[in-house]
Write a protein that holds these residues in place. Structure first.
Motif, PDB file in Angstrom:
ATOM      1  N   ARG A 456       0.821  -1.210   0.000  1.00 47.00           N
ATOM      2  CA  ARG A 456       0.000   0.000   0.000  1.00 47.00           C
ATOM      3  C   ARG A 456       0.851   1.255   0.000  1.00 47.00           C
ATOM      4  O   ARG A 456       0.392   2.325  -0.393  1.00 47.00           O
ATOM      5  CB  ARG A 456      -0.914   0.029   1.230  1.00 47.00           C
ATOM      6  CG  ARG A 456      -2.118  -0.873   1.154  1.00 47.00           C
ATOM      7  CD  ARG A 456      -3.027  -0.648   2.352  1.00 47.00           C
ATOM      8  NE  ARG A 456      -3.663   0.666   2.313  1.00 47.00           N
ATOM      9  CZ  ARG A 456      -4.451   1.139   3.271  1.00 47.00           C
ATOM     10  NH1 ARG A 456      -4.681   0.402   4.347  1.00 47.00           N
ATOM     11  NH2 ARG A 456      -4.997   2.336   3.165  1.00 47.00           N
ATOM     12  N   SER A 457       2.074   1.135   0.469  1.00 47.87           N
ATOM     13  CA  SER A 457       2.950   2.295   0.594  1.00 47.87           C
ATOM     14  C   SER A 457       4.231   2.073  -0.191  1.00 47.87           C
ATOM     15  O   SER A 457       4.752   0.956  -0.252  1.00 47.87           O
ATOM     16  CB  SER A 457       3.287   2.538   2.071  1.00 47.87           C
ATOM     17  OG  SER A 457       4.325   3.483   2.208  1.00 47.87           O
ATOM     18  N   TYR A 458       4.731   3.157  -0.782  1.00 45.11           N
ATOM     19  CA  TYR A 458       6.020   3.118  -1.468  1.00 45.11           C
ATOM     20  C   TYR A 458       7.083   3.855  -0.657  1.00 45.11           C
ATOM     21  O   TYR A 458       8.078   4.314  -1.209  1.00 45.11           O
ATOM     22  CB  TYR A 458       5.899   3.731  -2.863  1.00 45.11           C
ATOM     23  CG  TYR A 458       5.374   2.763  -3.909  1.00 45.11           C
ATOM     24  CD1 TYR A 458       6.194   2.290  -4.927  1.00 45.11           C
ATOM     25  CD2 TYR A 458       4.064   2.313  -3.875  1.00 45.11           C
ATOM     26  CE1 TYR A 458       5.716   1.415  -5.892  1.00 45.11           C
ATOM     27  CE2 TYR A 458       3.570   1.439  -4.826  1.00 45.11           C
ATOM     28  CZ  TYR A 458       4.399   0.988  -5.833  1.00 45.11           C
ATOM     29  OH  TYR A 458       3.923   0.110  -6.785  1.00 45.11           O
ATOM     30  N   SER A 459       6.871   3.974   0.644  1.00 44.02           N
ATOM     31  CA  SER A 459       7.920   4.560   1.476  1.00 44.02           C
ATOM     32  C   SER A 459       9.138   3.643   1.428  1.00 44.02           C
ATOM     33  O   SER A 459       9.016   2.428   1.221  1.00 44.02           O
ATOM     34  CB  SER A 459       7.443   4.724   2.918  1.00 44.02           C
ATOM     35  OG  SER A 459       7.367   3.472   3.565  1.00 44.02           O
ATOM     36  N   ILE A 460      10.303   4.219   1.627  1.00 41.96           N
ATOM     37  CA  ILE A 460      11.524   3.415   1.522  1.00 41.96           C
ATOM     38  C   ILE A 460      11.538   2.307   2.573  1.00 41.96           C
ATOM     39  O   ILE A 460      12.073   1.215   2.344  1.00 41.96           O
ATOM     40  CB  ILE A 460      12.779   4.312   1.620  1.00 41.96           C
ATOM     41  CG1 ILE A 460      14.013   3.543   1.124  1.00 41.96           C
ATOM     42  CG2 ILE A 460      12.969   4.853   3.030  1.00 41.96           C
ATOM     43  CD1 ILE A 460      15.227   4.426   0.896  1.00 41.96           C
TER      44      ILE A 460
END
Length: 527
Positions: A456-460
């Motif tokens: 759901r997230s493309y945070s590192i």
């Protein structure tokens, strides 16, 4: 917001204007909870928000102290009263009315207003200087805000108090003022605000009417995904209330990168869950084939991935696909001089006259051998010095490695270097040259264009299981907000004289920063 059960009545406040503007669905659910139709959604613990609230209160009290010092007994301070305490509220309203009618009063602090539908407490009402025309001196509505610029929601709160003065027939100024956190005063014409306020108030009334308060606990809870006909209730899709419903209903908002307009078009085409999107054969009307394929791929990967819903644990390796190999080709050829850079900052730091807010207290980087370098800054003077030293270091390194680049993830680093250079008037040409020469390389847009990851997230942090192996972070500091809280703790320890304890916290923050830099380097190599 207050619910008066025996009168089947909702009483709203100025802060409800802000809450409803941010998410109407959550505000309606809050009404349902007040009535007892559903359990209230608890506010998540957020140390950063708590700190901001405390700083906001301190700002308000500083303004009050300034008025006390300048005007003495002409400042009327209304005792604090909860809206649920009927007797205390009535007394606060009485004292407010008396202060507004008293010609010797120059400032009213926490002026209380109450009607059948509204209750509110204005930070400050301040008399305008005597115009010498014999007319009563009007009151200026002032509100203190820690923010450095005016927001519409804050202006609507001011307008609510202007509306109350008009209701009482009390002379008021044609302007309102926000007393900002940097010491600035943002002045606005009442005539520009009141038409917007009237619309917002009418909207609140319509939302309250939809809840059929007179039905009590027998009334239906506002359903997720129901716009309530012509009322067209808006849901932000991000707040804690929405998040519960998004997950429970397998909503399209589970899909990473899903924009509201895309969700609307998919729903209009009969596609209303992540599962339906993953299996959909064709794009709905009004959506391009490329956009549809991209979103469908994202949905499919999230369903296939153990990390797809964000609830499977921190270190689960997500599935991924390379969807645009050519986008990986924009990455520069690796160079021995490359650096991998990350800031740690505190957006609520200030000093002196509070004209500036925010400090990047740690400049950290690793080289291609993962050797770590850092510059600390615990004051604005030290931040300026760190900026100059960092730019000098980069200049020397570019002479040695002309093809070097500085890698980062998301635009924070170059943006803040520009901000610092402008604030201090040093290094502006150097930062501009680095940007023009393409020295900074942001890996985030490369990831978003080239890959689809089942998360759901493309945070590192969510990508790290793909390339960090057994070194996926497990430290106590897991998020940027955590690091801010710990930095504030370190400053407090140092101020109290416990230098060793403060240094231990700073060492932990340096480890966290080094990991971020190493993560950026390994992401570049993995890509």
């Amino acid at each position: 917001m207050r619910y008066i059960e025996h009168e089947a009545r909702i009483v709203w406040s100025a802060s409800d204007l802000k809450a409803a503007a941010e998410c109407e669905f959550a505000w309606l659910r809050a009404i349902d909870a007040k009535i007892g139709r559903i359990d209230a959604v608890p506010d998540p613990e957020d140390a950063t928000l708590e700190r901001a609230a405390a700083l906001g209160t301190a700002h308000e009290l500083r303004v009050l102290d300034e008025y006390r010092h300048r005007l003495g007994g002409a400042v009327r301070e209304i005792p604090a009263a909860r809206s649920s305490d009927v007797a205390a509220l009535a007394e606060a309203v009485r004292l407010t009315d008396a202060a507004l009618a008293d010609p010797s009063a120059e400032v009213v602090y926490q002026a209380a207003f109450a009607t059948e539908e509204f209750v509110g407490f204005a930070d400050f009402l301040v008399r305008e200087p005597d115009a010498g025309d014999g007319r009563p001196r009007p009151w200026v509505v002032q509100d203190t805000k820690l923010a450095r610029r005016a927001r519409v929601t804050a202006l609507m709160q001011l307008a609510a108090y202007v509306d109350q003065l008009d209701r009482l027939g009390v002379p008021r100024s044609d302007e309102v003022q926000l007393l900002l956190g940097d010491g600035g005063i943002s002045t606005h014409r009442v005539d520009d605000l009141m038409p917007v306020f009237a619309l917002r108030r009418a909207r609140l009334r319509a939302l309250i009417a939809d809840r059929r308060v007179d039905s009590g606990t027998a009334g239906a809870v506002v359903p997720w995904g129901d716009p309530r006909g012509d009322l067209a209730v808006l849901a932000c899709g991000r707040c804690p209330t929405c998040e519960i419903e998004v997950v429970a209903h397998r909503d399209l908002l589970l899909v990473a990168g899903m924009r509201p307009v895309q969700r609307d078009r998919l729903r209009a085409g009969g596609i209303d869950t992540i599962d339906a999107l993953a299996a959909a054969p064709a794009a709905p009307e009004g959506m391009s084939a490329d956009t549809f394929v991209s979103l469908r791929t994202q949905a499919r990967l999230q369903l296939e991935s153990p990390a797809g819903d964000g609830a499977a644990g921190e270190h689960v390796v997500p599935t991924y696909e390379v969807v645009a190999p050519a986008s990986l080709g924009v990455l520069p050829r690796p160079d021995h001089g490359d650096l991998f850079f990350d800031f740690e900052g505190d957006p609520l730091y200030t000093e002196g006259k509070r004209e500036h807010w925010g400090i990047d207290y740690l400049f950290g980087w690793v080289d291609t051998r993962e050797r770590y370098g850092a510059l600390w800054a615990h004051s604005f003077d030290e931040e300026r010095a760190a900026l100059e030293r960092f730019l000098d270091m980069v200049a020397v390194r570019r002479e040695q490695f002309p093809a070097m680049h500085i890698y980062h993830y998301a635009p924070y680093e170059p943006t803040h270097l520009l901000t610092m250079a402008a604030r201090y008037g040093v290094g502006e040409a150097d930062v501009d040259r680095l940007l023009r020469d393409g020295v900074f390389v942001d890996l985030y847009p490369v990831v978003r264009r080239a890959l689809r990851v089942g998360s759901r997230s493309y945070s590192i942090k969510k990508l790290e299981p793909l390339y960090m192996g057994d070194e996926v972070r497990t430290s106590d500091v897991q998020r940027g907000d955590d690091s801010i809280v710990q930095y504030v703790e370190a400053r407090a320890l140092a101020a109290d004289g416990d230098v060793e304890a403060a240094q231990r916290v700073l060492d932990d923050l340096a480890d966290y920063n080094r990991y971020d830099c190493v993560s950026t380097r390994r992401l570049r190599d993995w890509l």
